[in-house]
Design a protein around this motif. Structure first.
Motif, PDB file in Angstrom:
ATOM      1  N   PHE A 165       0.753  -1.220  -0.084  1.00 22.34           N
ATOM      2  CA  PHE A 165       0.018   0.035   0.154  1.00 22.34           C
ATOM      3  C   PHE A 165       1.005   1.146  -0.014  1.00 22.34           C
ATOM      4  N   GLY A 166       0.892   1.833  -1.229  1.00 18.16           N
ATOM      5  CA  GLY A 166       2.076   2.905  -1.139  1.00 18.16           C
ATOM      6  C   GLY A 166       3.504   2.208  -0.897  1.00 18.16           C
ATOM      7  N   GLU A 167       4.115   2.861   0.105  1.00 24.07           N
ATOM      8  CA  GLU A 167       5.397   2.467   0.207  1.00 24.07           C
ATOM      9  C   GLU A 167       5.308   1.311   1.445  1.00 24.07           C
ATOM     10  N   VAL A 168       4.450   1.063   1.952  1.00 25.90           N
ATOM     11  CA  VAL A 168       4.177   0.089   3.034  1.00 25.90           C
ATOM     12  C   VAL A 168       4.081  -1.415   2.448  1.00 25.90           C
ATOM     13  N   LYS A 169       4.836  -2.148   2.687  1.00 26.89           N
ATOM     14  CA  LYS A 169       4.762  -3.598   2.322  1.00 26.89           C
ATOM     15  C   LYS A 169       3.942  -4.091   3.459  1.00 26.89           C
ATOM     16  N   ALA A 170       2.546  -4.602   3.299  1.00 20.77           N
ATOM     17  CA  ALA A 170       2.088  -5.153   4.208  1.00 20.77           C
ATOM     18  C   ALA A 170       2.074  -6.835   4.143  1.00 20.77           C
ATOM     19  N   LEU A 171       2.276  -7.447   3.207  1.00 19.78           N
ATOM     20  CA  LEU A 171       2.714  -8.688   2.913  1.00 19.78           C
ATOM     21  C   LEU A 171       4.074  -8.630   2.217  1.00 19.78           C
ATOM     22  N   ASP A 172       4.906  -9.532   2.850  1.00 23.02           N
ATOM     23  CA  ASP A 172       6.314  -9.520   2.067  1.00 23.02           C
ATOM     24  C   ASP A 172       6.852 -11.005   2.147  1.00 23.02           C
ATOM     25  N   GLY A 173       5.895 -11.653   1.161  1.00 21.81           N
ATOM     26  CA  GLY A 173       6.416 -13.117   0.899  1.00 21.81           C
ATOM     27  C   GLY A 173       5.706 -14.249   1.671  1.00 21.81           C
ATOM     28  N   VAL A 174       4.654 -14.073   2.197  1.00 21.15           N
ATOM     29  CA  VAL A 174       3.930 -14.795   2.985  1.00 21.15           C
ATOM     30  C   VAL A 174       3.560 -16.257   2.566  1.00 21.15           C
ATOM     31  N   ASP A 175       4.204 -17.278   3.367  1.00 23.44           N
ATOM     32  CA  ASP A 175       3.569 -18.551   3.141  1.00 23.44           C
ATOM     33  C   ASP A 175       2.778 -19.257   4.133  1.00 23.44           C
ATOM     34  N   LEU A 176       1.864 -19.789   3.690  1.00 29.87           N
ATOM     35  CA  LEU A 176       0.922 -20.628   4.812  1.00 29.87           C
ATOM     36  C   LEU A 176       0.550 -21.918   4.302  1.00 29.87           C
ATOM     37  N   ASP A 177       0.211 -22.862   5.026  1.00 25.20           N
ATOM     38  CA  ASP A 177      -0.123 -24.174   4.989  1.00 25.20           C
ATOM     39  C   ASP A 177      -0.814 -24.742   6.011  1.00 25.20           C
ATOM     40  N   VAL A 178      -2.327 -24.630   6.158  1.00 28.62           N
ATOM     41  CA  VAL A 178      -3.055 -25.132   6.990  1.00 28.62           C
ATOM     42  C   VAL A 178      -3.591 -26.497   6.841  1.00 28.62           C
ATOM     43  N   PRO A 179      -3.600 -27.395   7.279  1.00 27.34           N
ATOM     44  CA  PRO A 179      -4.383 -28.758   7.009  1.00 27.34           C
ATOM     45  C   PRO A 179      -5.770 -28.819   7.541  1.00 27.34           C
ATOM     46  N   GLU A 180      -6.257 -29.535   6.777  1.00 33.90           N
ATOM     47  CA  GLU A 180      -7.658 -29.475   6.941  1.00 33.90           C
ATOM     48  C   GLU A 180      -8.120 -30.010   8.353  1.00 33.90           C
ATOM     49  N   GLY A 181      -9.068 -29.330   8.969  1.00 34.40           N
ATOM     50  CA  GLY A 181      -9.495 -29.521  10.391  1.00 34.40           C
ATOM     51  C   GLY A 181      -8.861 -29.144  11.355  1.00 34.40           C
ATOM     52  N   THR A 182      -7.853 -28.136  11.113  1.00 30.66           N
ATOM     53  CA  THR A 182      -7.033 -27.663  12.150  1.00 30.66           C
ATOM     54  C   THR A 182      -7.121 -26.205  12.196  1.00 30.66           C
ATOM     55  N   VAL A 183      -6.397 -25.525  13.307  1.00 30.89           N
ATOM     56  CA  VAL A 183      -6.478 -24.048  13.453  1.00 30.89           C
ATOM     57  C   VAL A 183      -5.286 -23.668  13.258  1.00 30.89           C
ATOM     58  N   LEU A 184      -5.120 -22.581  12.547  1.00 31.09           N
ATOM     59  CA  LEU A 184      -3.715 -21.944  12.433  1.00 31.09           C
ATOM     60  C   LEU A 184      -4.048 -20.504  13.170  1.00 31.09           C
ATOM     61  N   GLY A 185      -3.113 -20.154  14.199  1.00 32.84           N
ATOM     62  CA  GLY A 185      -3.124 -19.019  14.678  1.00 32.84           C
ATOM     63  C   GLY A 185      -2.203 -18.162  14.226  1.00 32.84           C
ATOM     64  N   LEU A 186      -2.614 -16.915  13.558  1.00 30.39           N
ATOM     65  CA  LEU A 186      -1.728 -15.947  12.943  1.00 30.39           C
ATOM     66  C   LEU A 186      -1.569 -14.911  14.125  1.00 30.39           C
ATOM     67  N   LEU A 187      -0.444 -14.811  14.454  1.00 24.45           N
ATOM     68  CA  LEU A 187      -0.317 -13.996  15.660  1.00 24.45           C
ATOM     69  C   LEU A 187       0.803 -12.551  15.437  1.00 24.45           C
ATOM     70  N   GLY A 188       0.398 -11.592  15.811  1.00 26.84           N
ATOM     71  CA  GLY A 188       1.429 -10.364  15.418  1.00 26.84           C
ATOM     72  C   GLY A 188       0.377  -9.077  15.982  1.00 26.84           C
TER      73      GLY A 188
END
Length: 336
Positions: A14-37
């Motif tokens: 967004f403009g000069e702000v890089k909100a996502l910088d190469g994010v990789d995610l892999d969430v197996p079926e039937g599980t919970v991924l906590g995205l913490l920050g």
């Protein structure tokens, strides 16, 4: 095979702000991924991309096996989403809001009403079911929005800081609902600043800061990165600090800390309760009077500070939009 939620190399600026910088995610079926920050880390932007509300500048993503960019409508029919703030029709009653969502999912009128009543009871809104939503408090609107996201049970759910603004009783009720959903096979991506929430609900945790995933693993794995267990001792008299320090250094697995003003000593150890008992015996043998002693495990707060250098809730938003979006609920045609 990729999980129910999969992302590779997501980039969004967004403009000069890089909100996502190469994010990789892999969430197996039937599980919970906590995205913490912290605010501004990129959590909400990631959710917006995965739920088709934003197009990434680069990268790929699949949700429920469907390409987010190639088939956004199909993705919307397969997900549920609750954003950071409630988005309910304030001129409808609580019950009418939930029945409307059910009808948009093509539920029969009877089934929609039955499900609405179940959710109103579950979220402690039954007494206000026939009041218009504009008379609800902020916390009540939040609970109604969460209930709307759960009218049906889609295979994949996204909850963006769902318990913000909820009191402890209703937070616990939502945790119970989440655990029931996952037990039934739902896959959930949960963003949160509440470290206790991630510890309680998530099978795996990704720690995000400045648009990057800086650590991932189970709660126990992440805690182990901060050094494992530690013994904390508060001696009764300042003059006993030196003797207590000698005892603890003899069993420590690294450098510790001594705080003369609080009379507290903290040293990393390995050996659990058995070692704690040995330390207590040795301190007693040397006539060291203690006010408090305990074996502590690191918390996710400790992990986050160790990884980022700051607490999870103290950093100001970086402009990527965390906290600024309207809440959303799912409909048969997608997310609104």
């Amino acid at each position: 095979m990729p999980g129910a939620i999969y992302a590779e190399g997501l980039v969004k600026t967004f403009g000069e702000v890089k909100a996502l910088d190469g994010v990789d995610l892999d969430v197996p079926e039937g599980t919970v991924l906590g995205l913490l920050g912290p605010n501004g880390a990129g959590k909400t932007t990631a959710v917006r991309v995965l739920t088709t509300l934003l197009r990434p500048d680069r990268g790929t993503a699949r949700v429920a096996g469907i390409d987010v960019l190639a088939h956004p409508d199909a993705v919307r029919r397969s997900i549920g989403l609750s954003g950071q703030f409630a988005a309910v029709d304030e001129y409808l009653t609580g019950r009418e809001n939930l029945v409307m969502v059910g009808r948009l999912y093509q539920m029969s009128g009877r089934a929609a009403k039955r499900r609405a009543d179940e959710l109103l009871e579950r979220f402690n809104l039954a007494d206000a079911a026939d009041r218009t939503a504009k008379t609800y408090s902020g916390g009540m609107r939040r609970r109604l929005d969460l209930a709307a996201a759960l009218v049906v049970s889609p295979p994949v759910m996204f909850m963006d800081e769902p318990t913000t603004g909820l009191d402890p009783r209703n937070r616990q009720a939502l945790w119970d609902v989440i655990q029931e959903l996952v037990a039934g096979g739902t896959t959930l991506l949960l963003t949160t600043q509440y470290l206790e929430e991630a510890d309680r609900l998530a099978h795996d945790i990704c720690v995000v800061d400045h648009g990057k995933v800086i650590a991932r693993g189970t709660s126990d794995q992440l805690k182990a990165r901060t050094g494992g267990e530690r013994i904390e001792v508060v001696v009764h008299a300042p003059g006993q600090l030196a003797v207590a320090e000698e005892v603890l250094r003899a069993v420590a697995k690294g450098e510790g800390a001594v705080e003369p003003h609080t009379r507290k000593l903290t040293f990393p150890v390995a050996g659990g309760a058995r070692l704690l008992a040995e330390v207590i015996r040795e301190l007693d043998t040397r006539a060291v009077e203690i006010d408090d002693i305990g074996l502590r495990r690191p918390t996710l707060d400790d992990v986050f500070i160790a990884l980022t250098g700051h607490a999870a809730e103290t950093e100001a938003a970086n402009g990527e939009g965390d906290g600024d979006e309207a809440g959303t609920v799912t409909t048969k045609e997608g997310v609104r």
